[in-house]
Design an enzyme around this catalytic site. Structure first.
Site, short mmCIF file in Angstrom:
data_model
loop_
_atom_site.label_atom_id
_atom_site.label_comp_id
_atom_site.label_asym_id
_atom_site.label_seq_id
_atom_site.Cartn_x
_atom_site.Cartn_y
_atom_site.Cartn_z
CG HIS A 155 -2.07 0.94 1.08
ND1 HIS A 155 -1.98 2.29 1.31
CD2 HIS A 155 -3.34 0.70 0.68
CE1 HIS A 155 -3.16 2.85 1.07
NE2 HIS A 155 -4.00 1.92 0.68
CG ASP B 92 -8.33 -4.12 -3.13
OD1 ASP B 92 -7.51 -3.22 -3.38
OD2 ASP B 92 -9.57 -3.94 -3.14
C1 SDX Z 1 -6.07 0.19 -3.09
O1 SDX Z 1 -4.19 4.62 -2.09
C2 SDX Z 1 -5.21 4.05 -1.51
O2 SDX Z 1 -5.67 4.43 -0.45
C3 SDX Z 1 -5.80 2.88 -2.29
C4 SDX Z 1 -6.84 2.05 -1.56
C5 SDX Z 1 -8.11 2.83 -1.34
O3 SDX Z 1 -8.85 2.48 -0.38
O4 SDX Z 1 -8.42 3.72 -2.16
O5 SDX Z 1 -6.35 1.61 -0.32
C6 SDX Z 1 -7.23 0.82 -2.39
O6 SDX Z 1 -5.79 0.55 -4.21
C7 SDX Z 1 -5.25 -0.83 -2.33
C8 SDX Z 1 -4.02 -1.33 -3.15
C9 SDX Z 1 -4.50 -2.43 -4.11
N1 SDX Z 1 -3.41 -2.81 -5.03
C10 SDX Z 1 -2.80 -4.00 -4.94
O7 SDX Z 1 -3.02 -4.83 -4.07
C11 SDX Z 1 -1.80 -4.26 -6.09
C12 SDX Z 1 -0.52 -4.82 -5.51
N2 SDX Z 1 0.15 -3.76 -4.75
C13 SDX Z 1 1.13 -2.98 -5.43
O8 SDX Z 1 1.10 -2.86 -6.78
C14 SDX Z 1 1.65 -1.78 -4.63
O9 SDX Z 1 1.86 -2.20 -3.37
C15 SDX Z 1 0.80 -0.51 -4.63
C16 SDX Z 1 0.47 -0.05 -6.00
C17 SDX Z 1 -0.43 -0.72 -3.84
C18 SDX Z 1 1.63 0.57 -3.92
O10 SDX Z 1 2.75 0.81 -4.72
P1 SDX Z 1 3.81 1.96 -4.33
O11 SDX Z 1 3.44 2.64 -3.09
O12 SDX Z 1 4.03 2.81 -5.56
O13 SDX Z 1 5.08 1.14 -3.97
P2 SDX Z 1 6.13 0.64 -5.03
O14 SDX Z 1 5.44 0.15 -6.26
O15 SDX Z 1 7.16 1.70 -5.18
O16 SDX Z 1 6.75 -0.63 -4.27
C19 SDX Z 1 7.81 -0.48 -3.33
C20 SDX Z 1 8.57 -1.80 -3.39
C21 SDX Z 1 9.04 -2.17 -4.82
O17 SDX Z 1 10.16 -3.03 -4.69
P3 SDX Z 1 11.68 -2.34 -4.81
O18 SDX Z 1 11.69 -1.59 -6.14
O19 SDX Z 1 11.79 -1.43 -3.61
O20 SDX Z 1 12.61 -3.52 -4.79
O21 SDX Z 1 7.71 -2.89 -2.97
C22 SDX Z 1 7.52 -3.77 -4.07
C23 SDX Z 1 7.90 -3.02 -5.32
O22 SDX Z 1 8.32 -3.91 -6.34
N3 SDX Z 1 6.11 -4.14 -4.05
C24 SDX Z 1 5.66 -5.37 -4.30
C25 SDX Z 1 4.26 -5.29 -4.11
N4 SDX Z 1 3.93 -4.03 -3.77
C26 SDX Z 1 5.08 -3.33 -3.74
N5 SDX Z 1 6.29 -6.51 -4.65
C27 SDX Z 1 5.49 -7.61 -4.82
N6 SDX Z 1 4.15 -7.60 -4.67
C28 SDX Z 1 3.50 -6.47 -4.31
N7 SDX Z 1 2.18 -6.47 -4.15
#
Ligand code: SDX
Length: 427
Positions: A306, A363
């Protein structure tokens, strides 16, 4: 008054005021940055940038706190119903009996959707994604409710709000019933708000509709938990579209499209598809954990991580508990729930996830309950939109009543320097 922040640049030092929020959040007010220094900020994804001051929702990502207008989400999920919470989010206070009754009757007075709208629905193939149908129908409502477009007064805005809260559930019902080849339904004003939603979605033409309190309570709780979440991607979309003084319906339609993405609201669908793929792979969670950690693999563990929560998403805790309760009450034994719990346990013990503070989000478990309630997977994000509607409305209303400026970010240009046109025969 909080202390000031200083930026030193080009041999000069500049002072900027620091804004302090109700919960002691601090922000550098950079409204004068460019005029004073010639500098702008650069922050892809707005990870460090506040777009507004808002009094609607507070969340603390480190502590896993979520409150709507100061009320903890745990209390609201347990003690309130969705229509009460919608009123709270939009108008700022929990309604008393008279206020709630008037709100509901104002909504019921607007629950008719013009028959002509069905022609638009007819234009979609059954295979159309429900989020695309819902966004289009929401936008089409404008044509049938022109007085709700250019809302200049609070009274006009209130009318547009109750119209949308009345008609949106009908559009959700039509979106589902079109997919299932069922006759469209207008609901039943004698029922409660969420009871009516469920009946509109699931009533069968050839049998009596029976209210199942467990189902209604579970749906009500899920809608509350999705009510608002401060400046997430879709809410920011609603705000920025509304900041051009586009109408409420147009702004919400844009928000639906933003929510559709698998990184945002589309994740609840993607979680179920991921869990079903693991189940089909003999429950091989380790394979999917490895894919999620592999930088060369675009796969992410859906429902994990998140932007703000670097601790448990409080909504995920509540939904996980509710999933156990609802499936038990409904007598549903869904192996997918056990796969989800196994995956969660593995991820919470895996250094990759622990180091990055990746926890289950809203989710991760919600789809398991939706499935137990008989909601098709590709309708899960529509259910998210239904829950988020009052939050989007509240944020749009706050932004318009404060007369916020049109949203127009700057950029850093990294393209070509000036060059002269080359005629076609010389290229
Ligand atoms: C919602 O914003 C809100 O409030 C949203 C929400 C709402 O109520 O409106 O809460 C609802 O959208 C919840 C999120 C649902 N999405 C998912 O479950 C999709 C999977 N999650 C990710 O794609 C990710 O965690 C995000 C998009 C939710 C957040 O991404 P960020 O904050 O941009 O973080 P990032 O992509 O920069 O990740 C940081 C690190 C990275 O690794 P490094 O480059 O540091 O090595 O964490 C890793 C990412 O690769 N990472 C994951 C991951 N989420 C982050 N690796 C594997 N699986 C994951 N799910």
């Amino acid at each position: 008054m909080a202390e000031e922040a200083q930026i030193s640049f080009g041999g000069k030092t500049y002072d900027f005021p620091v804004v302090e929020g109700t919960e002691n959040e601090l922000a550098i007010d950079i409204k004068a940055l460019r005029s004073a220094t010639g500098l702008i900020t650069l922050d892809p994804g707005f990870k460090n940038t506040g777009s507004c001051e808002s009094a609607i929702t507070f969340l603390d990502g480190e502590k896993g706190i979520l409150r709507y207008r100061g009320y903890p989400i745990e209390e609201l999920a347990e003690k309130a119903d969705f229509l009460e919470v919608a009123y709270l989010l939009i108008f700022g206070e929990l309604p008393n009996t008279q206020e709630l009754e008037k709100f509901h009757s104002d909504i019921k007075a607007e629950s008719h959707v013009d028959e002509e709208m069905k022609k638009i629905l007819d234009g979609f193939p059954k295979s159309a994604h429900p989020m695309g149908v819902l966004s289009s129908l929401t936008s089409a409502l404008i044509a049938f409710n022109p007085s709700s477009v250019d809302v200049t007064s609070e009274a006009d805005l209130y009318h547009a709000i109750v119209r949308l809260l009345a008609k949106f559930p009908v559009l959700v019902s039509w979106t589902l019933r079109k997919k299932m080849g069922l006759p469209l339904d207008y609901g039943d004003d004698s029922l409660g708000y969420v009871q009516n939603i469920h009946k509109m979605m699931f009533k069968r033409p050839n049998r009596e509709y029976e209210i199942n309190d467990t189902v209604i309570e579970a749906l009500d709780k899920l809608l509350i938990l999705h009510g608002d979440h401060e400046q997430n991607c879709s809410t920011s979309t609603v705000r920025i579209v509304g900041s051009s003084h586009a109408g409420l319906f147009a702004s919400i339609s844009a928000g639906i499209s933003a929510l559709w993405g698998p990184l945002h609201g589309g994740a609840n669908m993607a979680v179920l598809q991921m869990l079903e793929a693991i189940q089909a792979d003999d429950g091989d969670t380790k394979k999917y954990m490895a894919k999620a950690k592999d930088k060369n693999d675009p796969f992410r563990l859906m429902g994990f991580g998140h932007r703000v929560y670097k601790n448990f998403d409080p909504r995920a805790r509540i939904i996980k508990k509710a999933a156990d309760e609802v499936l038990a009450q409904l007598g549903v034994d869904d192996p997918i729930l056990n796969i989800a719990k196994g995956l969660e346990k593995e991820a919470l013990e895996d250094p990759y996830f622990v180091e990055r503070k990746l926890y289950p989000n809203v989710d991760f478990y919600s789809g398991i309950i939706y499935r137990a309630l008989g909601i098709p997977v590709d309708m899960f994000t529509v259910m998210f939109a239904l829950g988020r509607l009052p939050g989007w409305i509240a944020q749009y209303r706050e932004m318009r009543l404060k007369n916020e400026p049109i949203g127009r970010p700057r950029q850093v240009y990294v393209g070509e320097n000036k060059r002269s046109f080359v005629p076609l025969n010389k290229r």
